[in-house]
Design a protein around this motif. Structure first.
Motif, PDB file in Angstrom:
ATOM      1  N   LYS A 183      18.604   6.302  19.075  1.00 47.54           N
ATOM      2  CA  LYS A 183      17.184   5.994  19.221  1.00 47.54           C
ATOM      3  C   LYS A 183      16.741   6.010  20.685  1.00 47.54           C
ATOM      4  O   LYS A 183      15.696   6.572  21.025  1.00 47.54           O
ATOM      5  N   GLU A 184      17.531   5.401  21.565  1.00 49.85           N
ATOM      6  CA  GLU A 184      17.129   5.257  22.961  1.00 49.85           C
ATOM      7  C   GLU A 184      17.498   6.450  23.826  1.00 49.85           C
ATOM      8  O   GLU A 184      16.801   6.740  24.815  1.00 49.85           O
ATOM      9  N   ASP A 185      18.575   7.135  23.487  1.00 49.87           N
ATOM     10  CA  ASP A 185      19.120   8.132  24.414  1.00 49.87           C
ATOM     11  C   ASP A 185      18.916   9.584  24.002  1.00 49.87           C
ATOM     12  O   ASP A 185      19.187  10.485  24.797  1.00 49.87           O
ATOM     13  N   PRO A 214      17.280  13.213  15.220  1.00 48.01           N
ATOM     14  CA  PRO A 214      15.874  12.917  15.505  1.00 48.01           C
ATOM     15  C   PRO A 214      14.979  14.151  15.575  1.00 48.01           C
ATOM     16  O   PRO A 214      13.759  14.026  15.424  1.00 48.01           O
ATOM     17  N   ASP A 215      15.554  15.319  15.773  1.00 46.50           N
ATOM     18  CA  ASP A 215      14.750  16.543  15.783  1.00 46.50           C
ATOM     19  C   ASP A 215      14.246  16.915  14.383  1.00 46.50           C
ATOM     20  O   ASP A 215      13.344  17.745  14.263  1.00 46.50           O
ATOM     21  N   TYR A 216      14.834  16.309  13.350  1.00 42.87           N
ATOM     22  CA  TYR A 216      14.463  16.668  11.982  1.00 42.87           C
ATOM     23  C   TYR A 216      13.142  16.024  11.572  1.00 42.87           C
ATOM     24  O   TYR A 216      12.183  16.708  11.224  1.00 42.87           O
ATOM     25  N   ASN A 217      13.084  14.701  11.593  1.00 40.25           N
ATOM     26  CA  ASN A 217      11.835  14.016  11.269  1.00 40.25           C
ATOM     27  C   ASN A 217      11.888  12.575  11.776  1.00 40.25           C
ATOM     28  O   ASN A 217      12.921  12.107  12.283  1.00 40.25           O
ATOM     29  N   ASP A 222      16.355   7.217  14.661  1.00 41.81           N
ATOM     30  CA  ASP A 222      17.309   6.271  15.240  1.00 41.81           C
ATOM     31  C   ASP A 222      18.750   6.501  14.776  1.00 41.81           C
ATOM     32  O   ASP A 222      19.609   5.652  15.006  1.00 41.81           O
ATOM     33  N   HIS A 223      19.033   7.632  14.126  1.00 46.87           N
ATOM     34  CA  HIS A 223      20.402   7.847  13.671  1.00 46.87           C
ATOM     35  C   HIS A 223      20.652   9.319  13.332  1.00 46.87           C
ATOM     36  O   HIS A 223      19.720  10.094  13.145  1.00 46.87           O
ATOM     37  N   PHE A 224      21.942   9.646  13.255  1.00 50.07           N
ATOM     38  CA  PHE A 224      22.390  10.914  12.688  1.00 50.07           C
ATOM     39  C   PHE A 224      22.706  10.681  11.209  1.00 50.07           C
ATOM     40  O   PHE A 224      23.323   9.674  10.855  1.00 50.07           O
ATOM     41  N   HIS A 225      22.319  11.628  10.380  1.00 52.03           N
ATOM     42  CA  HIS A 225      22.709  11.608   8.972  1.00 52.03           C
ATOM     43  C   HIS A 225      23.711  12.738   8.746  1.00 52.03           C
ATOM     44  O   HIS A 225      23.420  13.900   9.028  1.00 52.03           O
ATOM     45  N   GLY A 229      26.929  17.059   0.750  1.00 55.29           N
ATOM     46  CA  GLY A 229      26.224  17.426  -0.473  1.00 55.29           C
ATOM     47  C   GLY A 229      26.214  18.919  -0.745  1.00 55.29           C
ATOM     48  O   GLY A 229      26.881  19.697  -0.049  1.00 55.29           O
ATOM     49  N   PRO A 230      25.436  19.352  -1.727  1.00 57.65           N
ATOM     50  CA  PRO A 230      25.443  20.754  -2.151  1.00 57.65           C
ATOM     51  C   PRO A 230      24.614  21.677  -1.280  1.00 57.65           C
ATOM     52  O   PRO A 230      24.617  22.892  -1.492  1.00 57.65           O
ATOM     53  N   TYR A 231      23.879  21.132  -0.317  1.00 59.93           N
ATOM     54  CA  TYR A 231      23.007  21.958   0.527  1.00 59.93           C
ATOM     55  C   TYR A 231      23.584  22.094   1.928  1.00 59.93           C
ATOM     56  O   TYR A 231      24.524  21.369   2.311  1.00 59.93           O
ATOM     57  N   ARG A 232      23.026  23.022   2.712  1.00 61.45           N
ATOM     58  CA  ARG A 232      23.447  23.228   4.091  1.00 61.45           C
ATOM     59  C   ARG A 232      22.236  23.102   5.004  1.00 61.45           C
ATOM     60  O   ARG A 232      21.201  23.718   4.776  1.00 61.45           O
ATOM     61  N   ALA A 233      22.373  22.259   6.022  1.00 61.52           N
ATOM     62  CA  ALA A 233      21.306  22.094   7.007  1.00 61.52           C
ATOM     63  C   ALA A 233      21.908  21.548   8.286  1.00 61.52           C
ATOM     64  O   ALA A 233      22.821  20.710   8.257  1.00 61.52           O
ATOM     65  N   CYS A 234      21.390  22.018   9.412  1.00 57.21           N
ATOM     66  CA  CYS A 234      21.796  21.538  10.732  1.00 57.21           C
ATOM     67  C   CYS A 234      20.531  21.433  11.560  1.00 57.21           C
ATOM     68  O   CYS A 234      20.065  22.405  12.131  1.00 57.21           O
ATOM     69  N   ARG A 235      19.974  20.237  11.600  1.00 54.99           N
ATOM     70  CA  ARG A 235      18.667  20.038  12.243  1.00 54.99           C
ATOM     71  C   ARG A 235      18.725  18.949  13.295  1.00 54.99           C
ATOM     72  O   ARG A 235      19.048  17.826  12.980  1.00 54.99           O
TER      73      ARG A 235
END
Length: 235
Positions: A183-185, A214-217, A222-225, A229-235
């Motif tokens: 979140k801060e850095d 944080p670039d996703y939405n 404040d975190h990485f997710h 799962g069955p999908y592919r995403a790198c955001r």
């Protein structure tokens, strides 16, 4: 010319098949990390086979637990829990620590746990040394298992958290006691810390199926997710 190329292609395929058969039977000895039939080892150098071997663990629970048994991850297998509204557990473990300390224990699917161990060894620890000049002492996380929909919506698709197939990481405690916070850095004033966090996001995409930063939405400010799962995403 087409006939010659066709014969070369057939010869190449036969050569690959014969070589593969020799490797599979153990007649031809090659290093574990280059052997597509050998089980994944977290300590092995990452290459193009790593993702393939990791994907195999999602279909083979016994092999997945065997991989964890040879790792630095302190864990205990959990009994499967029948799905209750899409929130069951299958091939899950309780993790008390990995190669570093954790802010608290977590429950996760075995493949997610292996992916997290790969991320720690091959991304997190090297990135901390490169960008911050020290080790990571503790990983701060917001949890894994929560019976809920995506983004806590009242309706819609279940989150990967609903089956303990995702983990949210909020920050890291360094060896000297300093804390690096997503979140801060992420957009903070220290370029070393922001570069470190971006290296983690990019590196995590080598192991997890979905990586959100944080670039996703705003929900991920404040975190990485990380999830498997069955999908592919790198955001």
């Amino acid at each position: 010319m087409p006939v010659i190329l066709g014969r070369l292609a057939i010869a190449l395929l036969l050569g690959v098949a014969v070589t593969g058969g020799l490797v599979w039977r153990g007649v031809l000895d090659i290093p574990n990390r280059l052997n597509p039939f050998a089980p994944l080892k977290i300590a092995d150098e990452v290459n193009w086979l790593t993702r393939r071997k990791l994907a195999r663990l999602e279909r083979d629970g016994g092999q997945c637990l065997a991989v964890l048994a040879e790792s630095q991850v302190s864990h205990r297998p959990l009994p499967d829990r029948p799905s209750d509204g899409g929130c069951g557990l299958s091939n899950a473990v309780e993790v008390s620590r990995s190669s570093v300390m954790l802010s608290r224990d977590f429950t996760a699917t075995c493949p997610l746990t292996v992916a997290f161990a790969l991320f720690e060894r091959h991304v997190l620890l090297p990135a901390a040394r490169e960008h911050l000049g020290q080790e990571v002492a503790r990983v701060m996380h917001l949890g894994t298992y929560a019976c809920r929909n995506i983004n806590h919506r009242a309706r819609g698709r279940r989150s990967e958290h609903a089956t303990a197939n995702a983990i949210d990481v909020s920050g890291f405690i360094l060896a000297d006691g300093q804390q690096v916070s997503v979140k801060e850095d992420w957009r903070g004033d220290d370029p070393r810390r922001s570069a470190f966090l971006r290296a983690l996001r990019d590196g995590a995409c080598r192991f997890f199926d979905v990586v959100l930063s944080p670039d996703y939405n705003e929900a991920h400010d404040d975190h990485f997710h990380f999830d498997m799962g069955p999908y592919r995403a790198c955001r």
